[in-house]
Scaffold this motif. Sequence first.
Motif, PDB file in Angstrom:
ATOM      1  N   ILE A  29       0.865  -1.187   0.000  1.00 53.38           N
ATOM      2  CA  ILE A  29       0.000   0.000   0.000  1.00 53.38           C
ATOM      3  C   ILE A  29       0.900   1.236   0.000  1.00 53.38           C
ATOM      4  O   ILE A  29       2.037   1.187   0.475  1.00 53.38           O
ATOM      5  N   ASP A  30       0.380   2.320  -0.569  1.00 54.27           N
ATOM      6  CA  ASP A  30       1.179   3.555  -0.648  1.00 54.27           C
ATOM      7  C   ASP A  30       0.241   4.753  -0.524  1.00 54.27           C
ATOM      8  O   ASP A  30      -0.823   4.791  -1.160  1.00 54.27           O
ATOM      9  N   GLY A  31       0.632   5.719   0.289  1.00 59.13           N
ATOM     10  CA  GLY A  31      -0.185   6.909   0.477  1.00 59.13           C
ATOM     11  C   GLY A  31      -0.348   7.688  -0.819  1.00 59.13           C
ATOM     12  O   GLY A  31       0.629   7.885  -1.547  1.00 59.13           O
ATOM     13  N   LYS A  32      -1.590   8.097  -1.106  1.00 60.80           N
ATOM     14  CA  LYS A  32      -1.821   8.872  -2.331  1.00 60.80           C
ATOM     15  C   LYS A  32      -1.523  10.346  -2.076  1.00 60.80           C
ATOM     16  O   LYS A  32      -2.086  10.943  -1.171  1.00 60.80           O
ATOM     17  N   ASN A  33      -0.602  10.859  -2.872  1.00 61.17           N
ATOM     18  CA  ASN A  33      -0.219  12.273  -2.784  1.00 61.17           C
ATOM     19  C   ASN A  33       0.135  12.684  -1.346  1.00 61.17           C
ATOM     20  O   ASN A  33      -0.392  13.669  -0.831  1.00 61.17           O
TER      21      ASN A  33
ATOM     22  N   SER B 261       8.407   5.534   5.070  1.00 57.13           N
ATOM     23  CA  SER B 261       7.723   6.689   4.484  1.00 57.13           C
ATOM     24  C   SER B 261       6.205   6.463   4.478  1.00 57.13           C
ATOM     25  O   SER B 261       5.631   6.150   5.515  1.00 57.13           O
ATOM     26  N   ASP B 262       5.560   6.557   3.321  1.00 64.92           N
ATOM     27  CA  ASP B 262       4.095   6.394   3.271  1.00 64.92           C
ATOM     28  C   ASP B 262       3.694   5.049   2.680  1.00 64.92           C
ATOM     29  O   ASP B 262       2.616   4.925   2.101  1.00 64.92           O
ATOM     30  N   GLU B 263       4.564   4.053   2.800  1.00 64.75           N
ATOM     31  CA  GLU B 263       4.237   2.740   2.215  1.00 64.75           C
ATOM     32  C   GLU B 263       4.429   1.606   3.215  1.00 64.75           C
ATOM     33  O   GLU B 263       5.199   1.722   4.169  1.00 64.75           O
TER      34      GLU B 263
HETATM   35 MG    MG Z   1       2.759   7.956  -1.913  1.00 63.91          MG
END
Ligand code: MG
Length: 289
Positions: free
Chosen positions: A62-66, A109-111
Amino acid sequence: MLFAGRVMVRSFLHKKSGLLQNLCTLKTLPYEQVMTHSQYDYVKSFEIPDPCLPNCWPVVRIDGKNFHKFSTAHNFEKPNDDRALKLMTAAATSVMGLLNDIVLAYGQSDEYSFVFKKKTKAYNRRASKLSSVVVSQFSTSYVYHWKKYFPELELQYPPAFDSRLVLYPCDKNLRDYLSWRQVDCHINNMYNYCFWKLVQSGLTHMESQERLKGTLSGDKNELLFSQFGINYNNLPQLHRKGTVIIRDKSENGDCAHGKSGKDKVTVVALNTDIIGKQFWEERPHLLAG
Ligand code: MG
Ligand code: GTP
């Protein structure tokens, strides 16, 4: 007798759909009951099966969008905000609480990446189900736990995360995948530390970028040490290594409880190297399948 009568009425009504609707609107029969096995069933054939290949490691990332925008909107500390990183780990822990077949999760980070057992039977190994249940539980947990990690800050808007599922056919491929993510953590972290130190020292964003252009890892180490007195190797492991979550009660690390329904799972979050052999040799059960 009454039942047989109903069946006959149904088969008659199937042939006379106009009459059927009229009768149903008059509440003679519930329309939904009568319409089972209807002419609409064929639409099911558009649902294409998407099983994960046998004996492969399913990994959902999963990865944070923007999150560039999201981190700015919430004044995340630069280059790393420990509250945000720990919130990510709390959300990942919740996913592990929901899905027992996840053997390990790695995040930075965001993942976050979630490794399912090679032989998992969860959701009949349907890729879309595995991927969507992970990202759904992760997203809701991120919002659910927000207040705990940012008690003084209102969530400005609902964050979104994307997800993908990739299959790795052998242990080496799986370990190389995880190494790739940890190397990514290291490269980004080192660059970001240098970048924000240069900005804090008075350079513009553009000037800092120019200063770092073409530099190798050794150059950045040297820059941090000579210009800012920072020994990169002394920076927090959380920032340099990311976080690996495993189920092992004998570990020394941050214990977290992933709770879902009645299940309470104890998992351990470690900030350690997962590229070298040692991590895996000390925990042979992780790759046992
Ligand atoms: Mg991201
Ligand atoms: P997409 O994933 O393509 O939607 O873009 P993104 O903006 O989320 O970028 P990407 O996933 O490549 O990188 C994550 C971004 O999140 C970083 O570039 C940072 O801007 C931000 N971010 C993640 N963690 C932190 C943190 O701890 N502090 C700060 N300041 N920013 C962070």
